[in-house]
Motif scaffolding. Structure first.
Motif, mmCIF file in Angstrom:
data_model
loop_
_atom_site.group_PDB
_atom_site.id
_atom_site.type_symbol
_atom_site.label_atom_id
_atom_site.label_comp_id
_atom_site.label_asym_id
_atom_site.label_seq_id
_atom_site.Cartn_x
_atom_site.Cartn_y
_atom_site.Cartn_z
ATOM 1 N N SER B 98 -70.899 -84.042 -10.777
ATOM 2 C CA SER B 98 -70.354 -82.790 -10.246
ATOM 3 C C SER B 98 -70.076 -82.910 -8.751
ATOM 4 N N ALA B 99 -70.996 -83.549 -8.034
ATOM 5 C CA ALA B 99 -70.795 -83.725 -6.589
ATOM 6 C C ALA B 99 -69.551 -84.573 -6.341
ATOM 7 N N ALA B 100 -69.391 -85.627 -7.138
ATOM 8 C CA ALA B 100 -68.212 -86.485 -6.959
ATOM 9 C C ALA B 100 -66.939 -85.710 -7.281
ATOM 10 N N GLU B 101 -67.027 -84.807 -8.260
ATOM 11 C CA GLU B 101 -65.837 -84.057 -8.661
ATOM 12 C C GLU B 101 -65.303 -83.160 -7.549
ATOM 13 N N THR B 102 -66.162 -82.779 -6.627
ATOM 14 C CA THR B 102 -65.681 -81.956 -5.512
ATOM 15 C C THR B 102 -64.786 -82.767 -4.578
#
Lengths: 94, 333, 279
Positions: B98-102
């Motif tokens: 999820s963090a990477a998706e930002t």
């Protein structure tokens, strides 16, 4: 067909009486499943009493470049904070 | 560590920076967090995607060696604890993806890069778990090393990454303890056979655990840039030293011997001297030639491919339901 | 639940309860029946929990991996409660772990349904749904058990299982009414598992004894509600109830399929290979 599930942002009310707080995100095909997934992913340690989910692309955010105009004005209104006022110690707690 | 060998560009001096880059660096130097959609150098974004992605992959591949023993855990309580722990790893993978998706990359894209070998995961998970003491040792040494890295990463400059690390560190605090607890039982109350199992596990995992911190970064330009950006806070060598100093007394308490004849206290530096792991072996494992690389990747790819119909089926249902609701609305109007 | 208001007595009086006395008169040892029945509850949870935990790290998507692990964790927790009570009632000092790890297949009392292989993810979910629908009815009835300990375990487990059922039913519906492929897979899973559902409602002497003592409902009494739930969900999932009437049986009496032996070989390996170890 791309079968990638949309991304959802998850907000959890930790205890009765508190605000919902953003805790993270996850993928789910629709809102109902997003709620279920949020329950399984984000409340494994009794973290919540209520869950909100919203599809990430539905969130409108303030633009980072407008940070100045949006938030600077309130910086100057220091009188909104109680510490602005000096109250004599003799009058006790206020 | 979980993001060993992440390549980044060399650090720029202030003179080499553009005006924007300089302003960005000033924010980092002031300890401000960088948030999604704010301006950032392309190199910062790419390095973060690689580092967070690799970290996320390590979590989900890391489920496999321990998951291996869920069905064979020796008591109901151990089974539940191990399952909860391995489940946590899946959760941590999810937080990190999820963090990477930002940063503008989707989870499916990252998974594809893992599956086609273009992205790596931590070398440690290519070692097999051969006996029950391995589960204790993985919790104690591997999670111990991971936590050491993750604790400092809570201060990383990218907001979503930092918040994911804070959540992960909070949840991981029980992982290392449960591992040590398994070994306490086996070493202090167990049979001679159980103690032998624990020593065997220690012999096999000690050097791979030291490798988790990555090769010495004394001369690495990549590390210099990552540290300037506060994507990385401590050097590999600092963390490795800290890990050894913390682990030696814990091993002594268990009565286990660390398989390093050169291990000894160095009064002057206030830490232990110890042998380097075999870096040739490390590079072999990273290159895909570790004992379990093939099995780990096959397990991940199979899970993904076999699950395609499931993911598509649920998406198709959601779309049908949307269409039905829309039709019902129109009919009502 | 049979109406045996006069056996709603304290646990210690259980053996003197009329139902139990009747049974004793017929020559069946009442406590043996109770222990056997508790093992059926515990072994269902144990074996299904084991099966579900096999997915950990291998599910089609992370969210599902985590959700399924929660189900498995609930079932392992329930196993500890049911087998713990079985050991207590038996009174020979056996713990839940002793029962789980040191009995051989013939002493296991789970229904055959829960030991069926995982198959594809759809088959796992279908098995879960068919079991959950029964489990929910059973736990609902057990909350009125004449044995307070049983009622307490049931009350705790019912909350967990209500969620299991909500999830498994929802996924069966979504996958049945998903793509052509997902529908075909779910129908196939249903066809394969259907002949293992009848055993859930078959009673024997043990069930009769526990029913007469007011401890548990007669298995057949749960059928109507189960039929209703299953029919509703299958209809919404656009799946068709298989026509065959043949039903396998034997698990509750310890006659299992080959699958259980492999499960136990895995599960009991350490306890068997290193007797007397401390874990």
């Amino acid at each position: 067909m791309s079968s990638e599930w949309p991304l959802w942002e998850v907000f959890i009310r930790g205890q009765h009486g508190l605000n919902h707080r953003h805790v993270g995100s996850l993928h789910a095909p629709d809102a109902e499943m997003a709620i279920c997934n949020a329950r399984d992913v984000y409340t494994r340690r009794n973290e919540g009493v209520s869950i909100w989910v919203v599809q990430s692309n539905q969130i409108t955010a303030s633009a980072p470049s407008e940070k100045g105009p949006l938030f600077e004005p309130s910086n100057s209104k220091v009188y909104r904070h109680p510490t602005f006022f000096d109250i004599p110690a003799e009058v006790g707690h206020m | 560590m979980y993001a060993q060998m992440v390549k980044a560009e060399g650090a720029k001096s202030r003179e080499e920076m553009t005006v924007e880059e300089r302003a960005f660096q000033d924010r980092i130097d002031r300890g401000e967090k960088i948030e999604p959609k704010e301006w950032m150098p392309e190199g910062y974004r790419k390095t973060l995607i690689r580092q967070i992605g690799q970290h996320a992959h390590s979590e989900i591949v890391g489920q496999l060696p321990e998951g291996n023993w869920i069905t064979r855990a020796p008591t109901l309580e151990r089974k539940a604890i191990l399952l909860a722990k391995v489940q946590d790893e899946a959760g941590h993978g999810l937080y990190l993806y999820s963090a990477a998706e930002t940063l503008g990359v989707s989870r499916d894209e990252l998974l594809e890069l893992l599956h086609n070998g273009k992205m790596k995961y931590s070398s440690i998970f290519n070692y097999p778990t051969l006996n029950w003491a391995d589960i204790g040792t993985v919790g104690w040494l591997v999670d111990g090393a991971a936590i050491m890295n993750q604790v400092q990463l809570q201060k990383t400059s990218y907001g979503p990454y930092s918040r994911a690390m804070i959540r992960i560190c909070k949840e991981e605090s029980f992982h290392q303890r449960q591992g040590y607890d398994i070994l306490l039982k086996m070493c202090l109350q167990g049979t001679p056979e159980q103690k032998a199992m624990a020593q065997d596990a220690m012999n096999r995992f000690w050097y791979p655990a030291l490798m988790m911190f990555g090769p010495s970064d004394k001369d690495s330009v990549h590390s210099a840039q990552s540290m300037q950006w506060k994507i990385k806070i401590n050097t590999n060598d600092e963390l490795r030293q800290k890990f050894v100093d913390q682990t030696v007394p814990q091993a002594e308490y268990l009565g286990l011997t660390i398989p390093d004849p050169n291990l000894k206290w160095n009064e002057e530096k206030g830490g232990y001297d110890f042998s380097e792991p075999d870096w040739d072996e490390f590079f072999d494992v990273i290159a895909g030639n570790g004992p379990c690389n093939a099995e780990r990747m096959e397990a991940r790819v199979t899970a993904w491919e076999d699950g395609a119909w499931f993911r598509e089926g649920l998406m198709a249902h959601a779309k049908k339901q949307d269409a039905r609701r829309a039709a019902a609305r129109i009919a009502a109007e | 639940m049979p109406s045996l208001t006069d056996v709603m007595t304290a646990d210690a009086d259980l053996a003197r309860a009329p139902g139990i006395r009747t049974m004793a008169a017929k020559g069946a040892a009442p406590e043996d029946a109770f222990v056997d029945w508790l093992c059926r509850m515990g072994d269902n949870c144990l074996v299904l929990g084991h099966r579900v935990s096999e997915w950990c790290g291998h599910s089609p998507v992370l969210e599902e991996d985590i959700a399924l692990a929660n189900t498995a964790l609930d079932l392992i927790g329930q196993t500890q409660l049911w087998l713990g009570l079985a050991g207590e009632v038996e009174g020979k000092g056996r713990t839940a772990d002793n029962l789980a790890y040191l009995r051989d297949a013939a002493q296991f009392r789970n229904v055959l349904l829960v030991e069926r292989p995982n198959g594809d993810f759809g088959q796992t979910l279908m098995r879960q749904f068919l079991f959950d629908a029964w489990h929910m009815e059973m736990l609902r009835a057990l909350q009125a058990s004449s044995d307070k300990r049983v009622a307490e375990i049931a009350a705790k487990a019912a909350k967990e299982v209500a969620y299991h059922l909500e999830r498994s039913a929802d996924l069966v519906i979504r996958l049945g009414d998903g793509t052509e492929e997902s529908r075909t897979r779910m129908q196939k899973a249903l066809n394969v598992l259907w002949p293992y559902t009848g055993e859930l409602f078959l009673g024997d002497a043990v069930d009769q004894a526990t029913a007469e003592a007011g401890i548990a409902p007669a298995p057949a009494s749960l059928k109507a509600a189960w039929d209703r739930t299953v029919a509703e969900v299958l209809a919404e999932a656009t799946l068709v109830k298989p026509e065959g009437t043949f039903q396998h049986k034997g698990g509750k009496q310890g006659r299992h399929t080959e699958a259980l032996g492999f499960i136990l070989a895995d599960m009991q390996f350490l306890q068997r290979a290193y007797p007397g170890g401390t874990w």
